[in-house]
Design a protein around this motif. Structure first.
Motif, PDB file in Angstrom:
ATOM      1  N   ASP A   1       5.259 -12.318   6.194  1.00  0.00           N
ATOM      2  CA  ASP A   1       5.198 -12.794   7.575  1.00  0.00           C
ATOM      3  C   ASP A   1       5.560 -14.271   7.577  1.00  0.00           C
ATOM      4  O   ASP A   1       4.800 -15.098   7.071  1.00  0.00           O
ATOM      5  CB  ASP A   1       3.791 -12.591   8.138  1.00  0.00           C
ATOM      6  N   PRO A   2       6.732 -14.634   8.123  1.00  0.00           N
ATOM      7  CA  PRO A   2       7.158 -16.036   8.079  1.00  0.00           C
ATOM      8  C   PRO A   2       6.221 -16.976   8.840  1.00  0.00           C
ATOM      9  O   PRO A   2       6.204 -18.178   8.573  1.00  0.00           O
ATOM     10  CB  PRO A   2       8.555 -16.020   8.702  1.00  0.00           C
ATOM     11  N   ALA A   3       5.407 -16.454   9.749  1.00  0.00           N
ATOM     12  CA  ALA A   3       4.482 -17.300  10.504  1.00  0.00           C
ATOM     13  C   ALA A   3       3.147 -17.479   9.790  1.00  0.00           C
ATOM     14  O   ALA A   3       2.330 -18.301  10.207  1.00  0.00           O
ATOM     15  CB  ALA A   3       4.243 -16.689  11.889  1.00  0.00           C
ATOM     16  N   ALA A   4       2.920 -16.747   8.710  1.00  0.00           N
ATOM     17  CA  ALA A   4       1.635 -16.807   8.002  1.00  0.00           C
ATOM     18  C   ALA A   4       1.621 -17.979   7.019  1.00  0.00           C
ATOM     19  O   ALA A   4       2.622 -18.263   6.373  1.00  0.00           O
ATOM     20  CB  ALA A   4       1.390 -15.499   7.257  1.00  0.00           C
ATOM     21  N   PRO A   5       0.472 -18.627   6.892  1.00  0.00           N
ATOM     22  CA  PRO A   5       0.366 -19.687   5.885  1.00  0.00           C
ATOM     23  C   PRO A   5       0.369 -19.085   4.477  1.00  0.00           C
ATOM     24  O   PRO A   5       0.205 -17.875   4.305  1.00  0.00           O
ATOM     25  CB  PRO A   5      -0.991 -20.341   6.199  1.00  0.00           C
ATOM     26  N   ALA A   6       0.531 -19.926   3.477  1.00  0.00           N
ATOM     27  CA  ALA A   6       0.503 -19.466   2.083  1.00  0.00           C
ATOM     28  C   ALA A   6      -0.830 -18.781   1.791  1.00  0.00           C
ATOM     29  O   ALA A   6      -1.875 -19.207   2.291  1.00  0.00           O
ATOM     30  CB  ALA A   6       0.700 -20.655   1.144  1.00  0.00           C
ATOM     31  N   ASN A   7      -0.768 -17.735   1.001  1.00  0.00           N
ATOM     32  CA  ASN A   7      -1.953 -16.970   0.602  1.00  0.00           C
ATOM     33  C   ASN A   7      -2.736 -16.378   1.771  1.00  0.00           C
ATOM     34  O   ASN A   7      -3.948 -16.175   1.679  1.00  0.00           O
ATOM     35  CB  ASN A   7      -2.888 -17.799  -0.280  1.00  0.00           C
ATOM     36  N   ALA A   8      -2.043 -16.088   2.861  1.00  0.00           N
ATOM     37  CA  ALA A   8      -2.707 -15.495   4.028  1.00  0.00           C
ATOM     38  C   ALA A   8      -3.140 -14.066   3.717  1.00  0.00           C
ATOM     39  O   ALA A   8      -2.399 -13.297   3.111  1.00  0.00           O
ATOM     40  CB  ALA A   8      -1.767 -15.500   5.230  1.00  0.00           C
ATOM     41  N   GLU A   9      -4.340 -13.747   4.134  1.00  0.00           N
ATOM     42  CA  GLU A   9      -4.912 -12.434   3.885  1.00  0.00           C
ATOM     43  C   GLU A   9      -5.012 -11.619   5.172  1.00  0.00           C
ATOM     44  O   GLU A   9      -4.978 -12.173   6.267  1.00  0.00           O
ATOM     45  CB  GLU A   9      -6.329 -12.578   3.313  1.00  0.00           C
ATOM     46  N   VAL A  10      -5.172 -10.324   5.001  1.00  0.00           N
ATOM     47  CA  VAL A  10      -5.571  -9.455   6.102  1.00  0.00           C
ATOM     48  C   VAL A  10      -7.083  -9.300   5.924  1.00  0.00           C
ATOM     49  O   VAL A  10      -7.530  -8.705   4.943  1.00  0.00           O
ATOM     50  CB  VAL A  10      -4.875  -8.077   6.043  1.00  0.00           C
ATOM     51  N   PRO A  11      -7.887  -9.867   6.837  1.00  0.00           N
ATOM     52  CA  PRO A  11      -9.339  -9.852   6.657  1.00  0.00           C
ATOM     53  C   PRO A  11      -9.910  -8.437   6.781  1.00  0.00           C
ATOM     54  O   PRO A  11      -9.371  -7.597   7.494  1.00  0.00           O
ATOM     55  CB  PRO A  11      -9.845 -10.761   7.769  1.00  0.00           C
ATOM     56  N   ASP A  12     -11.004  -8.204   6.087  1.00  0.00           N
ATOM     57  CA  ASP A  12     -11.657  -6.904   6.111  1.00  0.00           C
ATOM     58  C   ASP A  12     -12.481  -6.772   7.396  1.00  0.00           C
ATOM     59  O   ASP A  12     -13.434  -7.520   7.595  1.00  0.00           O
ATOM     60  CB  ASP A  12     -12.564  -6.763   4.882  1.00  0.00           C
ATOM     61  N   PRO A  13     -12.146  -5.807   8.260  1.00  0.00           N
ATOM     62  CA  PRO A  13     -12.855  -5.660   9.530  1.00  0.00           C
ATOM     63  C   PRO A  13     -14.081  -4.752   9.442  1.00  0.00           C
ATOM     64  O   PRO A  13     -14.776  -4.544  10.440  1.00  0.00           O
ATOM     65  CB  PRO A  13     -11.797  -5.018  10.423  1.00  0.00           C
ATOM     66  N   TYR A  14     -14.360  -4.201   8.278  1.00  0.00           N
ATOM     67  CA  TYR A  14     -15.330  -3.113   8.125  1.00  0.00           C
ATOM     68  C   TYR A  14     -16.702  -3.425   8.724  1.00  0.00           C
ATOM     69  O   TYR A  14     -17.314  -2.569   9.349  1.00  0.00           O
ATOM     70  CB  TYR A  14     -15.477  -2.750   6.643  1.00  0.00           C
TER      71      TYR A  14
END
Length: 157
Positions: A114-127
């Protein structure tokens, strides 16, 4: 011959199956559905065989996606042999995958596409949260899925 992608989170019931469904559609929209296999798995096996989390399934459905066929699986070292691209949803799972990856195999973060994401961007766990966390996950995976689809298209053309 198919190009194979595996998306990996912790339990394979929220993030990675949502990303799997979204990426499949992004690839289909590019006319690549018959050339690319998209799968997902978890680094942990405690949900093996379970369907997608009901909240994740509901969010996908509310946005026109179908995740009803998903069943959780665990990623094991031999999966590296049958996938061309392995993408982790977060840094913890990235580290877990890199620990078992054969020498020379690259494992990346899903959001690195994702070009708009910062370095090391994660998808957070929504659980452990509510609907808004699952909505956030969907928005993040939709943004990154386009970049992954472009990368895959470039790889197979």
């Amino acid at each position: 011959m198919s190009y194979r992608v595996c998306l990996v989170c912790m339990g394979n019931i929220c993030r990675s199956p949502m990303a799997e469904v979204v990426l499949r559609k992004a690839l289909a929209d590019r006319g690549l559905a018959d050339r690319v296999v998209v799968e997902s798995a978890g680094t942990g096996g405690w949900h093996e065989g379970d369907p997608m989390d009901e909240r994740a399934l509901r969010i996908l459905s509310d946005h026109g996606y179908d995740g009803s066929m998903h069943r959780a699986r665990q990623f094991t070292k031999d999966w590296f042999d049958r996938h061309d691209l392995v993408l982790a949803m977060d840094l913890d799972n990235l580290a877990n995958l890199r620990r078992i990856a054969p020498a020379g195999v690259e494992v990346r973060l899903f959001r690195s596409f994702d070009p708009a994401a910062p370095a090391n961007a994660e998808v957070p766990d929504p659980y452990y949260g509510g609907r808004e966390g699952f909505e956030e996950v969907l928005a993040l995976v939709e943004s990154a899925a386009e970049g992954v689809a472009k990368h895959v298209a470039d790889e197979i053309d």
